[in-house]
Scaffold this motif. Structure first.
Motif, PDB file in Angstrom:
ATOM      1  N   ILE A  22     -67.478 -24.669  18.075  1.00 29.59           N
ATOM      2  CA  ILE A  22     -67.800 -23.688  19.107  1.00 29.59           C
ATOM      3  C   ILE A  22     -69.152 -24.056  19.711  1.00 29.59           C
ATOM      4  N   ILE A  23     -69.380 -23.556  20.909  1.00 32.91           N
ATOM      5  CA  ILE A  23     -70.658 -23.744  21.584  1.00 32.91           C
ATOM      6  C   ILE A  23     -71.344 -22.385  21.665  1.00 32.91           C
ATOM      7  N   VAL A  24     -72.620 -22.354  21.267  1.00 26.92           N
ATOM      8  CA  VAL A  24     -73.456 -21.167  21.470  1.00 26.92           C
ATOM      9  C   VAL A  24     -74.745 -21.663  22.098  1.00 26.92           C
ATOM     10  N   ASP A  25     -74.984 -21.246  23.319  1.00 26.97           N
ATOM     11  CA  ASP A  25     -76.196 -21.638  24.047  1.00 26.97           C
ATOM     12  C   ASP A  25     -76.422 -23.152  24.036  1.00 26.97           C
ATOM     13  N   SER A  26     -75.409 -23.900  24.399  1.00 25.17           N
ATOM     14  CA  SER A  26     -75.450 -25.361  24.528  1.00 25.17           C
ATOM     15  C   SER A  26     -75.566 -26.114  23.206  1.00 25.17           C
ATOM     16  N   THR A  27     -75.493 -25.407  22.087  1.00 25.93           N
ATOM     17  CA  THR A  27     -75.496 -26.050  20.779  1.00 25.93           C
ATOM     18  C   THR A  27     -74.082 -25.996  20.226  1.00 25.93           C
ATOM     19  N   VAL A  28     -73.654 -27.108  19.618  1.00 26.97           N
ATOM     20  CA  VAL A  28     -72.292 -27.202  19.084  1.00 26.97           C
ATOM     21  C   VAL A  28     -72.332 -26.996  17.575  1.00 26.97           C
ATOM     22  N   TYR A  29     -71.463 -26.102  17.111  1.00 28.89           N
ATOM     23  CA  TYR A  29     -71.367 -25.783  15.690  1.00 28.89           C
ATOM     24  C   TYR A  29     -69.958 -26.072  15.198  1.00 28.89           C
ATOM     25  N   ASP A  30     -69.865 -26.662  14.000  1.00 27.42           N
ATOM     26  CA  ASP A  30     -68.580 -26.920  13.354  1.00 27.42           C
ATOM     27  C   ASP A  30     -68.312 -25.750  12.412  1.00 27.42           C
ATOM     28  N   VAL A  31     -67.361 -24.898  12.772  1.00 27.65           N
ATOM     29  CA  VAL A  31     -67.055 -23.722  11.966  1.00 27.65           C
ATOM     30  C   VAL A  31     -65.794 -23.906  11.118  1.00 27.65           C
ATOM     31  N   THR A  32     -65.319 -25.127  11.029  1.00 30.32           N
ATOM     32  CA  THR A  32     -64.083 -25.423  10.300  1.00 30.32           C
ATOM     33  C   THR A  32     -64.114 -24.877   8.872  1.00 30.32           C
ATOM     34  N   ASN A  33     -65.177 -25.177   8.133  1.00 28.93           N
ATOM     35  CA  ASN A  33     -65.264 -24.751   6.737  1.00 28.93           C
ATOM     36  C   ASN A  33     -65.885 -23.373   6.578  1.00 28.93           C
ATOM     37  N   PHE A  34     -66.329 -22.776   7.671  1.00 22.98           N
ATOM     38  CA  PHE A  34     -66.950 -21.454   7.654  1.00 22.98           C
ATOM     39  C   PHE A  34     -65.945 -20.349   7.990  1.00 22.98           C
ATOM     40  N   ILE A  35     -64.792 -20.740   8.485  1.00 21.20           N
ATOM     41  CA  ILE A  35     -63.827 -19.778   9.016  1.00 21.20           C
ATOM     42  C   ILE A  35     -63.442 -18.701   7.999  1.00 21.20           C
ATOM     43  N   ASP A  36     -63.266 -19.073   6.739  1.00 23.69           N
ATOM     44  CA  ASP A  36     -62.878 -18.094   5.724  1.00 23.69           C
ATOM     45  C   ASP A  36     -64.065 -17.273   5.233  1.00 23.69           C
ATOM     46  N   GLU A  37     -65.279 -17.744   5.488  1.00 23.20           N
ATOM     47  CA  GLU A  37     -66.485 -17.025   5.080  1.00 23.20           C
ATOM     48  C   GLU A  37     -66.974 -16.056   6.159  1.00 23.20           C
ATOM     49  N   HIS A  38     -66.511 -16.224   7.382  1.00 25.81           N
ATOM     50  CA  HIS A  38     -67.007 -15.420   8.499  1.00 25.81           C
ATOM     51  C   HIS A  38     -66.786 -13.928   8.218  1.00 25.81           C
ATOM     52  N   PRO A  39     -67.870 -13.148   8.179  1.00 33.60           N
ATOM     53  CA  PRO A  39     -67.743 -11.725   7.856  1.00 33.60           C
ATOM     54  C   PRO A  39     -66.846 -10.955   8.823  1.00 33.60           C
ATOM     55  N   GLY A  40     -66.733 -11.394  10.045  1.00 31.47           N
ATOM     56  CA  GLY A  40     -65.878 -10.728  11.025  1.00 31.47           C
ATOM     57  C   GLY A  40     -64.435 -11.188  10.974  1.00 31.47           C
ATOM     58  N   GLY A  41     -64.119 -12.047  10.035  1.00 30.29           N
ATOM     59  CA  GLY A  41     -62.763 -12.558   9.892  1.00 30.29           C
ATOM     60  C   GLY A  41     -62.544 -13.864  10.641  1.00 30.29           C
ATOM     61  N   SER A  42     -61.481 -14.527  10.330  1.00 27.02           N
ATOM     62  CA  SER A  42     -61.193 -15.834  10.913  1.00 27.02           C
ATOM     63  C   SER A  42     -60.594 -15.750  12.313  1.00 27.02           C
ATOM     64  N   LYS A  43     -59.980 -14.630  12.642  1.00 29.20           N
ATOM     65  CA  LYS A  43     -59.255 -14.490  13.904  1.00 29.20           C
ATOM     66  C   LYS A  43     -60.135 -14.781  15.122  1.00 29.20           C
ATOM     67  N   ILE A  44     -61.326 -14.226  15.159  1.00 25.89           N
ATOM     68  CA  ILE A  44     -62.195 -14.425  16.316  1.00 25.89           C
ATOM     69  C   ILE A  44     -62.645 -15.879  16.420  1.00 25.89           C
ATOM     70  N   LEU A  45     -62.945 -16.515  15.306  1.00 26.06           N
ATOM     71  CA  LEU A  45     -63.352 -17.920  15.361  1.00 26.06           C
ATOM     72  C   LEU A  45     -62.204 -18.796  15.846  1.00 26.06           C
ATOM     73  N   LYS A  46     -61.005 -18.486  15.425  1.00 24.36           N
ATOM     74  CA  LYS A  46     -59.836 -19.241  15.896  1.00 24.36           C
ATOM     75  C   LYS A  46     -59.637 -19.052  17.394  1.00 24.36           C
ATOM     76  N   ARG A  47     -59.933 -17.855  17.889  1.00 23.09           N
ATOM     77  CA  ARG A  47     -59.762 -17.554  19.308  1.00 23.09           C
ATOM     78  C   ARG A  47     -60.757 -18.312  20.186  1.00 23.09           C
ATOM     79  N   VAL A  48     -61.985 -18.525  19.690  1.00 26.24           N
ATOM     80  CA  VAL A  48     -63.016 -19.170  20.507  1.00 26.24           C
ATOM     81  C   VAL A  48     -63.216 -20.642  20.158  1.00 26.24           C
ATOM     82  N   ALA A  49     -62.485 -21.152  19.183  1.00 25.18           N
ATOM     83  CA  ALA A  49     -62.632 -22.557  18.802  1.00 25.18           C
ATOM     84  C   ALA A  49     -62.371 -23.467  19.990  1.00 25.18           C
ATOM     85  N   GLY A  50     -63.251 -24.439  20.172  1.00 26.89           N
ATOM     86  CA  GLY A  50     -63.122 -25.380  21.278  1.00 26.89           C
ATOM     87  C   GLY A  50     -63.743 -24.876  22.566  1.00 26.89           C
TER      88      GLY A  50
END
Length: 87
Positions: A22-50
């Protein structure tokens, strides 16, 4: 070492098979291994991936969250070629 990505490069990383970036303010983050740890659930990360998730990120998080996770998840930045990721 930090890598420079285009929005197109990031867009290729939208599922578990290719890694989820994902991109946040022009910085790229790899959330692949964080998806199951995300406190808001994996659904939102899957929706914004890429994509540029800045708007969604700042709606629910503050600067402290970036400070906490940036070192672990940051893989690079989006180049200044003028190309923007589309939501």
């Amino acid at each position: 070492m930090s890598k420079t990505f285009t929005a197109g490069d990031v867009a290729e990383h939208k599922d578990a098979a290719n890694g989820m970036y994902i991109i946040v303010d022009s910085t790229v983050y790899d959330v692949t291994n964080f998806i199951d740890e995300h406190p808001g659930g994996s659904k939102i990360l899957k929706r914004v991936a890429g994509k540029d998730a800045s708007k969604q990120f700042w709606k629910y998080h503050n600067e402290g969250v970036l400070k906490k996770y940036a070192a672990k998840l940051k893989v690079g930045s989006v180049g200044t070629g003028g190309e923007k990721a589309k939501l």
